[in-house]
Design an enzyme around this catalytic site. Structure first.
Site, short mmCIF file in Angstrom:
data_model
loop_
_atom_site.label_atom_id
_atom_site.label_comp_id
_atom_site.label_asym_id
_atom_site.label_seq_id
_atom_site.Cartn_x
_atom_site.Cartn_y
_atom_site.Cartn_z
N ASP A 1 -27.49 -35.56 30.98
CA ASP A 1 -27.38 -34.25 30.34
C ASP A 1 -25.93 -33.78 30.24
OD1 ASP A 1 -30.17 -34.10 30.07
OD2 ASP A 1 -30.39 -33.21 32.05
N ASN B 1 -30.98 -35.99 22.68
CA ASN B 1 -31.97 -35.63 23.68
C ASN B 1 -32.19 -34.12 23.64
OD1 ASN B 1 -33.68 -36.07 26.01
ND2 ASN B 1 -32.05 -35.21 27.26
N HIS C 1 -33.35 -30.83 26.03
CA HIS C 1 -33.45 -30.44 27.44
C HIS C 1 -33.86 -28.97 27.50
CE1 HIS C 1 -32.72 -30.74 31.71
NE2 HIS C 1 -32.13 -29.56 31.64
N GLU D 1 -37.75 -25.49 21.67
CA GLU D 1 -37.39 -26.91 21.59
C GLU D 1 -37.90 -27.52 20.28
OE1 GLU D 1 -37.63 -29.47 25.25
OE2 GLU D 1 -38.71 -27.69 26.00
#
Length: 145
Positions: free
Chosen positions: A97, A54, A56, A126
């Site tokens: 997270d 993922n 973040h 990102e």
């Protein structure tokens, strides 16, 4: 590809069952979550341990977990008067997270930043680190660079 619209399922659990079924049927080896702001079921996470990543928009462990997503993260960074923020790519575990960090990159917070301006700079980072992180994970799984 497959689309799992929340409105098409009676519950989040039903949707997760369908996602899990689709992943298994397609023999998926790695899952990338980017902009997926939902929680995967524990069954999916356990079955794909260290193969779900993922991205973040903060330097985890700051400004992460339940309620910290999208513009809210950048607003919290600015409200706290932080001088730097950044982006993190991490493995997904049963928490929110909380999985092991794969890569992080810092972004300076400028005096005249708004949440939108800061979000754009973080998003650029990102885009860079997600590619690097995918390459690292694929390599660790025995794949090509």
């Amino acid at each position: 590809s497959a689309v799992f619209e929340p409105k098409d399922y009676a519950s989040e659990e039903d949707r997760n069952v369908k996602i899990f079924q689709c992943l298994q049927e397609a023999d998926i080896q790695m899952v990338l979550l980017a902009g997926y702001m939902r929680i995967l079921s524990a069954d999916i996470v356990r079955s794909y341990r260290n193969r779900i990543i993922n991205i973040h928009p903060s330097l985890i462990p700051k400004y992460c977990g339940m309620g910290y997503y999208g513009k809210r993260v950048h607003e919290a960074v600015l409200t706290a008067g932080e001088k730097e923020t950044g982006a993190t790519v991490h493995f997904v575990d049963e928490g929110v997270d909380t999985g092991d960090i794969i890569l992080q990159r810092k972004v300076k917070v400028l005096d005249d930043d708004t949440a939108d301006v800061l979000a754009e700079r973080v998003l650029n980072v990102e885009h860079e680190i997600i590619v690097e992180a995918v390459a690292l994970v694929v390599q660790s799984l025995g794949g090509e660079k």
